[in-house]
Design an enzyme around this catalytic site. Structure first.
Site, PDB file in Angstrom:
ATOM      1  CD  GLU A 160      -0.721  49.611  58.098  1.00  0.00           C
ATOM      2  OE1 GLU A 160      -1.746  50.368  58.095  1.00  0.00           O
ATOM      3  OE2 GLU A 160      -0.240  49.097  58.988  1.00  0.00           O
ATOM      4  CD  GLU A 269       3.368  50.630  59.779  1.00  0.00           C
ATOM      5  OE1 GLU A 269       2.321  50.778  60.531  1.00  0.00           O
ATOM      6  OE2 GLU A 269       3.164  51.241  58.671  1.00  0.00           O
TER       7      GLU A 269
HETATM    8  C1  LIG Z   1       5.282  53.462  58.524  1.00  0.00           C
HETATM    9  O1  LIG Z   1       5.276  54.734  58.073  1.00  0.00           O
HETATM   10  C2  LIG Z   1       4.291  55.413  57.744  1.00  0.00           C
HETATM   11  C3  LIG Z   1       4.272  56.922  58.032  1.00  0.00           C
HETATM   12  O2  LIG Z   1       3.222  57.131  58.276  1.00  0.00           O
HETATM   13  C4  LIG Z   1       2.885  54.995  58.631  1.00  0.00           C
HETATM   14  O3  LIG Z   1       1.666  55.741  57.892  1.00  0.00           O
HETATM   15  C5  LIG Z   1       2.717  53.536  58.102  1.00  0.00           C
HETATM   16  O4  LIG Z   1       1.608  53.154  58.689  1.00  0.00           O
HETATM   17  C6  LIG Z   1       3.805  52.888  58.987  1.00  0.00           C
HETATM   18  N1  LIG Z   1       3.514  53.879  59.851  1.00  0.00           N
HETATM   19  C7  LIG Z   1       2.572  54.946  59.464  1.00  0.00           C
HETATM   20  C8  LIG Z   1       2.314  55.840  60.664  1.00  0.00           C
HETATM   21  O5  LIG Z   1       2.026  54.790  58.683  1.00  0.00           O
END
Ligand SMILES: *[C@@H]1O[C@H](CO)[C@@H](O)[C@H](O)[C@@H]1NC(C)=O
Ligand SMILES: *[C@@H]1O[C@H](CO)[C@@H](O)[C@H](O)[C@H]1NC(C)=O
Length: 353
Positions: A160, A269
């Site tokens: 992200e 996600e």
């Molecule tokens: C996938 O996994 C991570 C784990 O925290 C997340 O931060 C990503 O954004 C995505 N989910 C999350 C919670 O961050």
């Protein structure tokens, strides 16, 4: 997903004609990958390097066994770049972190599933937007070398990116691809993400579509990773979903972009709360993706991991709310082929091999 400081923490009809016997060894399967993010090693992100089992932890392998048993085959594992290679991106591995990381990822792949290595860094290193692209390439060269002979590892360039511009994001992703391939890791898929938190709903409008179109990989194994939540601001912080069709609506433009440009994607996600509207929205999303499985190769729930507690999207067995309430309704739509020597994936189905 970013949680800020909270990061702690037909039934009556009878078939008139029996199915041909060849059909018996075949079942529908739309997706190559279906699984979950397994959080823990990225937790406590305000504390670097942090202490094992105080600020961060490695998820238990028993969860991997349980979720593979339920039909998942992909686990995205968030880590922190600074914990793996501290001080400078061109530096050396911290074995206190790299060794259990390797053990955990190699455990996942030893069970026939895919392990997705996700530096959960939002395009930043020690909080600063990464503009040293050759340093980032070096970070990836060192990291990918750990797994260069394991073709079930997938490299997820960075989680992200945001507020750093589409062109910089594109350069960051290309540096990752270059670093991975320079390590000798040539068989693995590489997931690339875009800016604006890699949102599917803003993929085209944010410029990611244009900016990331020209990424190139000599192995031609780039998969575009997008994220999509179903709450009103798309942040995945509310258990409520806008409507029962919001998922398909939000990924429509990205789907058209993928088709027009002959690209493939994964929804890296997604989540919705354990309530009727979200259940319907999640089913609608997966159904739409399944109908467009030529470009959507899979989906990863957010999230699992041992420290989520009563988190609204908790997929951790045995009692996470998404594990008990949402997984059963997703499996009929999303379960991938076993890929364990017993089944083989053909176009849209699994066949016994
Ligand atoms: C996938 O996994 C991570 C784990 O925290 C997340 O931060 C990503 O954004 C995505 N989910 C999350 C919670 O961050
Ligand atoms: C290596 O990692 C351990 C555990 O996170 C930490 O205690 C140690 O300080 C780290 N070393 C460096 C140089 O960051």
């Amino acid at each position: 997903m970013y949680l800020g400081n909270l990061l702690l923490v037909a039934s009556t009809a009878v078939l008139a004609v029996a199915a041909p016997s060849t059909e018996k060894s075949k079942r529908a399967s739309k997706f190559q990958w279906f699984g979950v993010n397994e959080s823990g090693a990225e937790f406590g992100n305000g504390v670097l390097p942090g202490q094992l089992n105080k600020h961060y932890t490695w998820p238990p392998t028993s969860t991997v066994d349980t979720l593979i048993g339920r039909g998942m085959n992909a686990f995205r594992v968030p880590i922190m770049m600074e914990r793996l290679i501290p001080t400078t991106m061109t530096g050396n591995l911290n074995y206190t972190y790299s060794q259990p990381m390797m053990q955990y990822l190699n455990y996942i792949t030893s069970k026939g599933a895919y392990a997705i290595l996700d530096p959960h860094n939002f395009g930043r290193y020690y909080g600063n937007v990464i503009s040293d692209f050759s340093g980032f390439e070096a970070w990836w060269k060192t990291t990918a070398a750990l797994f260069k002979d394991n073709d079930k590892i997938i490299f997820d360039c960075n989680n992200e990116p945001h507020d750093m511009g589409g062109v910089s994001t594109s350069r960051l992703m290309q540096a990752c691809i270059n670093g991975v391939r320079a390590s000798g890791a040539n068989s693995q898929y590489i997931f690339v993400e875009g800016t604006s938190w890699s949102g599917a709903w803003t993929w085209v409008s944010s410029g990611n579509g244009a900016d990331l179109l020209s990424l190139s990989d000599p192995q031609n194994k780039i998969i575009y990773e997008m994220h999509q939540y179903l709450d009103s601001d798309g942040s995945g912080t509310s258990a409520n979903c806008v409507s029962s069709t919001i998922g398909s609506e939000r990924i429509k433009a990205a789907t058209a972009w993928l088709k027009a440009n002959n690209k493939k994607a994964i929804l890296g996600e997604f989540a919705g709360g354990a309530n009727t509207q979200c259940n319907n929205a999640v089913k609608d999303l997966l159904t739409y993706m399944g109908a467009n499985a030529d470009v959507w190769l899979g989906a990863l729930w957010w999230g699992g991991g041992p420290w989520w507690g009563n988190y609204i999207f908790n997929m951790e067995p045995p009692s996470g709310t998404a594990y008990t309430q949402t997984l059963p309704l997703m499996l009929p739509l999303a379960e991938p082929c076993l890929d364990n020597g017993l089944e083989k994936r053909t176009k849209n189905s699994c066949r016994k091999s």
